[in-house]
Design an enzyme around this catalytic site. Structure first.
Site, short mmCIF file in Angstrom:
data_model
loop_
_atom_site.label_atom_id
_atom_site.label_comp_id
_atom_site.label_asym_id
_atom_site.label_seq_id
_atom_site.Cartn_x
_atom_site.Cartn_y
_atom_site.Cartn_z
N GLY A 20 0.87 -1.18 0.00
CA GLY A 20 0.00 0.00 0.00
C GLY A 20 0.91 1.22 0.00
N ALA A 21 1.04 1.84 -1.19
CA ALA A 21 1.95 2.99 -1.30
C ALA A 21 1.18 4.31 -1.26
CB ALA A 21 2.76 2.87 -2.59
N VAL A 24 -0.10 6.73 4.03
CA VAL A 24 0.61 6.17 5.18
C VAL A 24 1.85 5.39 4.71
CG1 VAL A 24 0.46 4.59 7.15
CG2 VAL A 24 -1.50 6.02 6.57
N ASP A 44 2.24 -1.66 -4.50
CA ASP A 44 0.85 -1.20 -4.62
C ASP A 44 0.23 -1.88 -5.84
OD1 ASP A 44 -0.62 1.48 -3.25
OD2 ASP A 44 -1.51 0.80 -5.13
N ARG A 93 -10.88 6.21 5.69
CA ARG A 93 -12.24 6.71 5.96
C ARG A 93 -12.55 7.99 5.20
NH1 ARG A 93 -13.41 7.30 12.19
NH2 ARG A 93 -11.16 7.60 12.45
N ASN A 106 -11.87 -3.75 2.78
CA ASN A 106 -10.50 -3.98 3.24
C ASN A 106 -10.21 -5.42 3.66
OD1 ASN A 106 -10.03 -1.36 2.64
ND2 ASN A 106 -9.84 -0.61 4.73
N VAL A 129 -1.83 -2.44 9.51
CA VAL A 129 -2.17 -1.04 9.80
C VAL A 129 -3.58 -0.70 9.29
CG1 VAL A 129 -1.49 1.37 9.38
CG2 VAL A 129 0.27 -0.37 9.71
N THR A 130 -4.00 -1.39 8.24
CA THR A 130 -5.29 -1.11 7.59
C THR A 130 -6.46 -1.21 8.58
OG1 THR A 130 -4.36 -2.11 5.61
CG2 THR A 130 -6.74 -1.81 5.63
N HIS A 186 -8.90 0.05 18.31
CA HIS A 186 -8.68 1.34 17.64
C HIS A 186 -10.04 1.87 17.21
CE1 HIS A 186 -6.50 4.37 15.58
NE2 HIS A 186 -6.75 3.94 14.37
O1 TXD Z 1 -3.82 3.56 13.40
C1 TXD Z 1 -4.05 2.98 12.35
N1 TXD Z 1 -4.01 1.66 12.32
C2 TXD Z 1 -4.33 3.73 11.11
C3 TXD Z 1 -4.94 3.03 10.00
C4 TXD Z 1 -3.92 5.07 10.96
C5 TXD Z 1 -4.07 5.71 9.75
C6 TXD Z 1 -4.61 5.06 8.57
N2 TXD Z 1 -5.20 3.80 8.85
C7 TXD Z 1 -5.68 3.00 7.73
O2 TXD Z 1 -4.60 2.64 6.87
C8 TXD Z 1 -6.68 3.68 6.82
O3 TXD Z 1 -7.97 3.69 7.38
C9 TXD Z 1 -6.59 2.78 5.59
O4 TXD Z 1 -7.36 1.61 5.80
C10 TXD Z 1 -5.10 2.41 5.52
C11 TXD Z 1 -4.30 3.22 4.52
O5 TXD Z 1 -4.49 4.58 4.73
P1 TXD Z 1 -3.90 5.66 3.68
O6 TXD Z 1 -4.27 7.00 4.19
O7 TXD Z 1 -2.50 5.36 3.35
O8 TXD Z 1 -4.82 5.33 2.39
P2 TXD Z 1 -4.48 5.64 0.85
O9 TXD Z 1 -3.65 6.86 0.73
O10 TXD Z 1 -5.79 5.59 0.12
O11 TXD Z 1 -3.58 4.40 0.42
C12 TXD Z 1 -4.04 3.10 0.34
C13 TXD Z 1 -3.27 2.43 -0.77
C14 TXD Z 1 -3.57 2.98 -2.18
O12 TXD Z 1 -2.38 3.42 -2.79
C15 TXD Z 1 -4.17 1.79 -2.92
O13 TXD Z 1 -3.85 1.76 -4.30
C16 TXD Z 1 -3.52 0.63 -2.16
O14 TXD Z 1 -3.58 1.02 -0.79
N3 TXD Z 1 -4.18 -0.66 -2.35
C17 TXD Z 1 -3.50 -1.81 -2.48
N4 TXD Z 1 -2.18 -2.06 -2.43
C18 TXD Z 1 -1.79 -3.36 -2.59
N5 TXD Z 1 -2.66 -4.37 -2.76
C19 TXD Z 1 -4.00 -4.15 -2.79
N6 TXD Z 1 -4.85 -5.18 -2.96
C20 TXD Z 1 -4.46 -2.83 -2.63
N7 TXD Z 1 -5.69 -2.26 -2.63
C21 TXD Z 1 -5.51 -0.94 -2.44
#
Ligand code: TXD
Length: 322
Positions: A20-21, A24, A44, A93, A106, A129-130, A186
């Site tokens: 997940g790039a 975060v 990603d 979110r 997710n 982390v997700t 959380h």
């Molecule tokens: O305290 C905590 N645990 C958290 C959790 C704090 C902050 C964010 N938290 C959660 O992390 C948030 O609710 C999300 O579920 C994740 C990722 O948050 P982020 O802000 O980084 O989300 P983005 O910017 O949308 O990035 C998610 C990336 C995006 O680039 C997608 O293309 C990629 O995930 N993605 C994937 N990568 C690999 N494989 C698959 N299947 C995939 N699906 C989506």
């Protein structure tokens, strides 16, 4: 002049894979590399995106004075033999949404990411982390069958950091003198422990009245939502990435930091078969020890309330996957 050449030393620096790039994941990649902690593989599903981010980070290396390798990819084969795998893949979110509403999308993403990554790095330590965090960590554990010392979720470090920041702001003291401990899930039911939160060793219960503490506890519980509301698009990522980095660092350099992480309980705190935030020491093998604090009846009841709610969500998540 020719330099003397001795036989090359085979030396493998540690490797951290970040799945997940997004916000975060990419911020974490920057932190790990700039601290020279490990080589980083950023993966990603979006073709070109992790490769572009990796190149951007490579181009900053000279300025940041770091020499770790960074690779962007969509192929799990590139993650082979990672020491630590961090899963940040999935949706964040939107304003008004609860973390639990992310479950449908997710759950599948996290299970696929965890199984694919562990297939290539069977000895890795996995940090989920997700969101919804505690449920996603449970699903990743079920899918990978990793021993409990090698799988954990990140949330308590972030929630504790938020509580720490609010206490420092309220008292007008340096955040560096504030120590906090937030247990549980959380979400709205998390359990910030005022008795175990201190300023330079003095419990905050000596420094603030009950109403003030309650106000800061409520703000901590709503910490993520407050930022989502302000940003409108996406959710927090600077403090989350810093929190993950702290855990990764403690693992990679075997620091034994005592941090609240979502760990699999087998009877600790009277709970079994659940991932929930509890204090753990983190070292090179992952979770070296789960610490059982002396909780009051109220604190323990609050932890059990989190667990009950998590169990319901785990059942729904398993139903989604089947
Ligand atoms: O305290 C905590 N645990 C958290 C959790 C704090 C902050 C964010 N938290 C959660 O992390 C948030 O609710 C999300 O579920 C994740 C990722 O948050 P982020 O802000 O980084 O989300 P983005 O910017 O949308 O990035 C998610 C990336 C995006 O680039 C997608 O293309 C990629 O995930 N993605 C994937 N990568 C690999 N494989 C698959 N299947 C995939 N699906 C989506």
């Amino acid at each position: 002049m020719q330099a003397a050449v001795s036989s090359p030393l085979v030396c493998n620096p540690p490797r951290v894979t970040i799945i997940g790039a997004g916000k975060v994941g990419s911020t974490l990649a920057q932190k790990v590399v700039e601290k020279n902690l490990a080589d980083v593989v950023l993966l990603d599903v979006m073709q070109g995106m992790p490769q572009g981010l990796a190149l951007d980070l490579v181009e900053a290396k000279g300025i940041s004075q770091c020499d770790r390798q960074i690779k962007g990819t969509t192929d799990y084969a590139d993650t082979v033999d990672s020491d630590v795998v961090v899963i940040t893949a999935g949706l964040p979110r939107k304003p008004g949404m609860s973390r639990d509403q992310l479950m449908q999308t997710n759950a599948k993403i996290v299970v696929e990411a965890a199984t694919s990554a562990i297939a290539y790095s069977p000895n890795a330590i996995l940090i989920v982390v997700t969101n919804p965090l505690d449920v996603m960590t449970y699903l990743a554990w079920q899918a990978t069958k990793l021993p409990r010392d090698r799988i954990m979720g990140m949330a308590g470090v972030l929630d504790s950091a938020r509580f720490q920041a609010f206490i420092a702001m309220e008292l007008g003291v340096s955040v560096m003198d504030v120590q906090t401990m937030v247990l549980g899930s959380h979400g709205d039911l998390m359990v910030p422990l005022a008795r175990y939160s201190t300023v330079a060793g003095v419990p905050i219960t000596e420094l603030m009245d009950e109403a003030t503490i309650e106000r800061l506890v409520t703000r901590t519980r709503n910490g993520g939502a407050e930022i989502v509301e302000l940003m409108q698009t996406g959710s927090a990522y600077f403090a989350p990435a810093a929190s993950i980095c702290l855990m990764v660092e403690s693992i990679l350099i075997n620091q034994s930091r005592l941090l609240p992480v979502a760990a699999y309980l087998q009877g600790e705190y009277g709970l079994k078969d659940i991932f929930i935030g509890v204090p753990c020491s983190l070292g090179c093998g992952g979770i070296a020890k789960i610490w059982e604090l002396n909780l009051t009846e109220t604190e323990l009841a609050a932890l059990h309330t989190c667990a009950e709610s998590l169990r319901e969500n785990i059942e729904s998540a398993i139903a989604i996957l089947s």
